[in-house]
Design an enzyme around this catalytic site. Structure first.
Site, PDB file in Angstrom:
ATOM      1  N   PHE A 159     -30.272 -19.576  14.667  1.00  0.00           N
ATOM      2  CA  PHE A 159     -31.648 -19.620  14.158  1.00  0.00           C
ATOM      3  C   PHE A 159     -31.878 -18.714  12.955  1.00  0.00           C
ATOM      4  CE2 PHE A 159     -32.060 -15.653  16.530  1.00  0.00           C
ATOM      5  CZ  PHE A 159     -32.918 -14.931  15.723  1.00  0.00           C
ATOM      6  N   LYS A 183     -25.219 -29.826  14.041  1.00  0.00           N
ATOM      7  CA  LYS A 183     -26.206 -29.555  15.097  1.00  0.00           C
ATOM      8  C   LYS A 183     -26.923 -28.245  14.754  1.00  0.00           C
ATOM      9  CE  LYS A 183     -26.859 -27.225  18.546  1.00  0.00           C
ATOM     10  NZ  LYS A 183     -28.272 -26.831  18.454  1.00  0.00           N
ATOM     11  N   GLU A 186     -32.004 -25.357  17.531  1.00  0.00           N
ATOM     12  CA  GLU A 186     -33.186 -26.068  18.021  1.00  0.00           C
ATOM     13  C   GLU A 186     -34.455 -25.232  17.832  1.00  0.00           C
ATOM     14  OE1 GLU A 186     -30.900 -24.565  19.605  1.00  0.00           O
ATOM     15  OE2 GLU A 186     -31.315 -24.156  21.722  1.00  0.00           O
ATOM     16  N   SER A 236     -24.135 -16.427  18.662  1.00  0.00           N
ATOM     17  CA  SER A 236     -23.852 -15.256  19.503  1.00  0.00           C
ATOM     18  C   SER A 236     -22.409 -15.260  20.002  1.00  0.00           C
ATOM     19  CB  SER A 236     -24.807 -15.251  20.696  1.00  0.00           C
ATOM     20  OG  SER A 236     -24.567 -16.397  21.484  1.00  0.00           O
ATOM     21  N   CYS A 291     -26.924 -10.950  11.015  1.00  0.00           N
ATOM     22  CA  CYS A 291     -25.651 -10.557  11.626  1.00  0.00           C
ATOM     23  C   CYS A 291     -24.987  -9.460  10.817  1.00  0.00           C
ATOM     24  CB  CYS A 291     -24.726 -11.757  11.742  1.00  0.00           C
ATOM     25  SG  CYS A 291     -24.131 -12.307  10.159  1.00  0.00           S
ATOM     26  N   GLU A 391     -26.181  -6.106  21.193  1.00  0.00           N
ATOM     27  CA  GLU A 391     -26.766  -6.470  19.899  1.00  0.00           C
ATOM     28  C   GLU A 391     -28.265  -6.663  20.134  1.00  0.00           C
ATOM     29  OE1 GLU A 391     -25.601 -10.342  18.423  1.00  0.00           O
ATOM     30  OE2 GLU A 391     -25.815  -9.682  16.357  1.00  0.00           O
TER      31      GLU A 391
HETATM   32  P1  NAD Z   1     -26.963 -18.635  19.838  1.00  0.00           P
HETATM   33  O1  NAD Z   1     -25.554 -18.385  20.173  1.00  0.00           O
HETATM   34  O2  NAD Z   1     -27.991 -18.495  20.911  1.00  0.00           O
HETATM   35  O3  NAD Z   1     -27.131 -20.125  19.267  1.00  0.00           O
HETATM   36  C1  NAD Z   1     -26.229 -20.659  18.329  1.00  0.00           C
HETATM   37  C2  NAD Z   1     -26.086 -22.145  18.592  1.00  0.00           C
HETATM   38  O4  NAD Z   1     -25.536 -22.341  19.891  1.00  0.00           O
HETATM   39  C3  NAD Z   1     -27.402 -22.892  18.536  1.00  0.00           C
HETATM   40  O5  NAD Z   1     -27.209 -24.088  17.812  1.00  0.00           O
HETATM   41  C4  NAD Z   1     -27.739 -23.157  19.992  1.00  0.00           C
HETATM   42  O6  NAD Z   1     -28.370 -24.390  20.194  1.00  0.00           O
HETATM   43  C5  NAD Z   1     -26.385 -23.180  20.677  1.00  0.00           C
HETATM   44  N1  NAD Z   1     -26.449 -22.627  22.052  1.00  0.00           N
HETATM   45  C6  NAD Z   1     -27.281 -21.655  22.519  1.00  0.00           C
HETATM   46  N2  NAD Z   1     -27.001 -21.385  23.816  1.00  0.00           N
HETATM   47  C7  NAD Z   1     -25.983 -22.194  24.173  1.00  0.00           C
HETATM   48  C8  NAD Z   1     -25.233 -22.375  25.385  1.00  0.00           C
HETATM   49  N3  NAD Z   1     -25.527 -21.668  26.470  1.00  0.00           N
HETATM   50  N4  NAD Z   1     -24.237 -23.276  25.380  1.00  0.00           N
HETATM   51  C9  NAD Z   1     -23.937 -23.994  24.276  1.00  0.00           C
HETATM   52  N5  NAD Z   1     -24.626 -23.871  23.103  1.00  0.00           N
HETATM   53  C10 NAD Z   1     -25.630 -22.982  23.048  1.00  0.00           C
HETATM   54  O7  NAD Z   1     -27.316 -17.700  18.587  1.00  0.00           O
HETATM   55  P2  NAD Z   1     -28.726 -17.473  17.908  1.00  0.00           P
HETATM   56  O8  NAD Z   1     -29.558 -16.641  18.830  1.00  0.00           O
HETATM   57  O9  NAD Z   1     -29.287 -18.734  17.386  1.00  0.00           O
HETATM   58  O10 NAD Z   1     -28.302 -16.589  16.635  1.00  0.00           O
HETATM   59  C11 NAD Z   1     -28.172 -15.197  16.671  1.00  0.00           C
HETATM   60  C12 NAD Z   1     -26.750 -14.773  16.886  1.00  0.00           C
HETATM   61  O11 NAD Z   1     -25.922 -15.316  15.864  1.00  0.00           O
HETATM   62  C13 NAD Z   1     -26.535 -13.278  16.801  1.00  0.00           C
HETATM   63  O12 NAD Z   1     -25.629 -12.894  17.795  1.00  0.00           O
HETATM   64  C14 NAD Z   1     -25.937 -13.068  15.417  1.00  0.00           C
HETATM   65  O13 NAD Z   1     -25.152 -11.909  15.263  1.00  0.00           O
HETATM   66  C15 NAD Z   1     -25.107 -14.289  15.300  1.00  0.00           C
HETATM   67  N6  NAD Z   1     -24.814 -14.585  13.910  1.00  0.00           N
HETATM   68  C16 NAD Z   1     -23.552 -14.330  13.460  1.00  0.00           C
HETATM   69  C17 NAD Z   1     -23.221 -14.558  12.132  1.00  0.00           C
HETATM   70  C18 NAD Z   1     -21.858 -14.267  11.622  1.00  0.00           C
HETATM   71  O14 NAD Z   1     -21.534 -14.728  10.533  1.00  0.00           O
HETATM   72  N7  NAD Z   1     -21.029 -13.537  12.346  1.00  0.00           N
HETATM   73  C19 NAD Z   1     -24.197 -15.073  11.263  1.00  0.00           C
HETATM   74  C20 NAD Z   1     -25.476 -15.335  11.767  1.00  0.00           C
HETATM   75  C21 NAD Z   1     -25.768 -15.097  13.092  1.00  0.00           C
END
Ligand code: NAD
Length: 506
Positions: A159, A183, A186, A236, A291, A391
């Site tokens: 997000f 994808k 959401e 994440s 991040c 985090e």
């Molecule tokens: P998230 O992991 O919750 O979601 C990422 C994606 O995974 C979304 O499209 C979501 O729909 C899907 N998802 C969520 N829960 C899921 C599950 N249980 N099973 C399968 N798919 C699932 O992450 P977020 O909260 O949207 O974003 C924040 C996180 O992203 C932070 O941890 C941040 O550090 C990380 N991030 C990392 C970088 C990098 O380059 N290292 C860059 C941006 C964000």
């Protein structure tokens, strides 16, 4: 438009993109997209059905047959046009992003701009996708490589950068001759869909780019689908680890950029004013939801005396809706994110850290329903505390102390994450020592958020990344292509004689 009022004239719905058509999902499962400053429901996003997701992959598979043969110049010209369209629509894109994600309008433009830079890079695919050649490796033998596209690739995005991160993925994959299933998060898919719409307008043919929406089921389908060859994930650590394991067990390539806990080391010789201003921007900007944010600062030696000034500066940051001019810190993305952040602040107090600035429950005139948390500073933080280990992904800064540079480097290297880090100093020797000894993939020297420009690759390391190759730059060309090595021998007339050729020509 990809987000339109549905037939009942109620809240607009976000469309799927399948085979070049923006289509309404037939699902019964929908989720509201909510403005985090006001709680207004902006649109509804579908959780696509299994049939719809299969249709998206099938359309990508079909389109690959012709797209992979499209000349490199034709592919490049689409991205030249695309970067122009993104520039022309920058203000609108930023406004959509701020409404659904919360960050300030200048930050939203930055989000789009960092993605735009990758699109510009994709337009340079002609030189990026060149193979290698060695002439005469044995008598009459030459060896060369072709960098061929691999097929249907997929991307799963978070997000926090709903413009930049999708643009890390599909432009480079498609420029290499692959087709793509995206994808988006959401939580805020609307700006992503506007960017997708512009990509279609730029000339990406039907089926080459497809979009499905959803959550766990969509992600698992991507990991399992036999026609998807490679998966790019940003999000994440928990979900990224699941995606990496599941996708690679199914024989796919996977690259997962994941969670972080980035540290800044402040040396006592650093220029004080500039360093403190850099820390403020990197710790609290975008409400800490980057991040590459700096949620941990290690003050070395006498630099610890700068803490009161850091707190005074943090108090001056303006908390308000992202659309209001002069805002430094907008709302966090959702009510549940706010609850989690406030809960972690409470835990920091309970575990004995000193809460020097408490940003919980700020009053924001005109936005009393917003998900706001102001700049929060803890000192006396130790490596055992939950606020250090987890985090937080909010505007919460943990301040630690170290007696010298090596002690500070030890703290950073003992942390499992390796996304980014920075040192502030006037000493070239200290900076070089830090550069050599620090075990983190992206290093800033007097640069608080060292995200590489797309000439290089995003190179987080250790717990922040799974997979060897990062997004954009040269690494992603390797990720999105299969090298085919050709070893060829053409015999001289004298060696061939006349037998075979004469017969075959008759
Ligand atoms: P998230 O992991 O919750 O979601 C990422 C994606 O995974 C979304 O499209 C979501 O729909 C899907 N998802 C969520 N829960 C899921 C599950 N249980 N099973 C399968 N798919 C699932 O992450 P977020 O909260 O949207 O974003 C924040 C996180 O992203 C932070 O941890 C941040 O550090 C990380 N991030 C990392 C970088 C990098 O380059 N290292 C860059 C941006 C964000």
């Amino acid at each position: 438009m990809t987000t339109q009022a549905n037939t009942q004239g109620a809240v607009p719905t976000v469309k799927l993109l399948i085979g070049g058509e923006f289509v309404e999902s037939k699902t019964t499962q929908w989720r509201d997209i909510v403005n985090p400053a006001t709680q207004e429901v902006l649109a509804r996003v579908p959780f696509a059905t299994a049939e719809e997701m299969d249709a998206a992959v099938a359309s990508a598979k079909q389109a690959f047959k012709t797209w992979k043969k499209t000349p490199i110049g034709a592919r490049a010209r689409i991205f030249l046009k695309y970067q122009q369209l993104i520039r022309e629509n920058m203000k609108e894109l930023a406004a959509i992003l701020t409404a659904e994600q919360g960050k300030t309008l200048p930050d939203a433009e930055g989000d789009v701009f960092r993605g735009l830079e990758v699109v510009e890079h994709a337009a340079n695919i002609g030189t990026l996708q060149m193979g290698e050649m060695a002439n005469n490796v044995a008598n009459g033998v030459d060896t060369y490589t072709l960098m061929q596209p691999i097929g249907v690739c997929a991307g799963i995005t978070p997000f926090n950068f709903p413009a930049m991160i999708p643009l890390w993925m599909f432009p480079m994959a498609i420029a290499c001759g692959n087709t793509f299933v995206l994808k988006p998060s959401e939580q805020d898919p609307m700006v992503t869909m506007r960017l997708v719409e512009l990509a279609i307008e730029a000339g990406i043919p039907a089926g080459v780019l497809n979009v499905i929406h959803g959550g766990v089921d969509a992600v698992n389908l991507i990991c399992d689908h036999p026609d998807i060859k490679a998966v790019s994930f940003v999000g994440s650590t928990k979900v990224g680890t699941h995606v990496y394991n599941r996708a690679t067990q199914n024989g796919k390539r996977a690259q997962c950029m994941m969670g972080a806990k980035n540290h800044a080391i402040v040396m006592p010789d650093a220029p004080r004013e500039q360093t403190l201003n850099n820390l403020l921007g990197a710790s609290f900007g975008a409400a800490g939801q980057r991040c590459m944010a700096l949620p941990v600062v290690i003050m070395v030696g006498e630099a610890r005396e700068w803490l009161p000034e850091l707190i005074e500066k943090a108090k001056t940051l303006k908390i308000n809706a992202g659309v209001e001019s002069g805002t430094d810190i907008g709302p966090v993305v959702s009510c549940s994110a706010l609850e989690r952040i406030n809960g972690l602040i409470g835990k920091g107090v309970a575990e004995g850290a000193s809460l020097d600035l408490d940003g919980r429950n700020p009053q924001v005139a005109g936005y009393n329903k917003g998900n706001f948390v102001g700049p929060t500073v803890f000192s006396g933080v130790t490596a055992e505390m939950t606020i250090y280990k987890e985090e937080i992904f909010g505007p919460v800064l943990c301040v630690m102390e170290a007696k010298d540079l090596d002690a500070a480097i030890d703290i950073v290297n003992a942390n499992p994450n390796g996304n980014g880090t920075a040192i502030f100093t006037r000493s070239g020797a200290a900076a070089r020592h830090f550069q050599e000894e620090i075990d983190v993939g992206q290093v800033g020297i007097n640069v608080p958020i060292p995200v590489p420009v797309p000439l290089f690759s995003f190179s987080g390391s250790r717990g922040s990344k799974l997979g060897d190759l990062g997004p954009y730059g040269k690494q992603v060309i390797l990720f999105y292509t299969q090298a085919k090595t050709i070893t060829q021998r053409w015999l001289d007339e004298s060696e061939v004689g006349h037998v075979n050729t004469t017969i075959s020509l008759k």
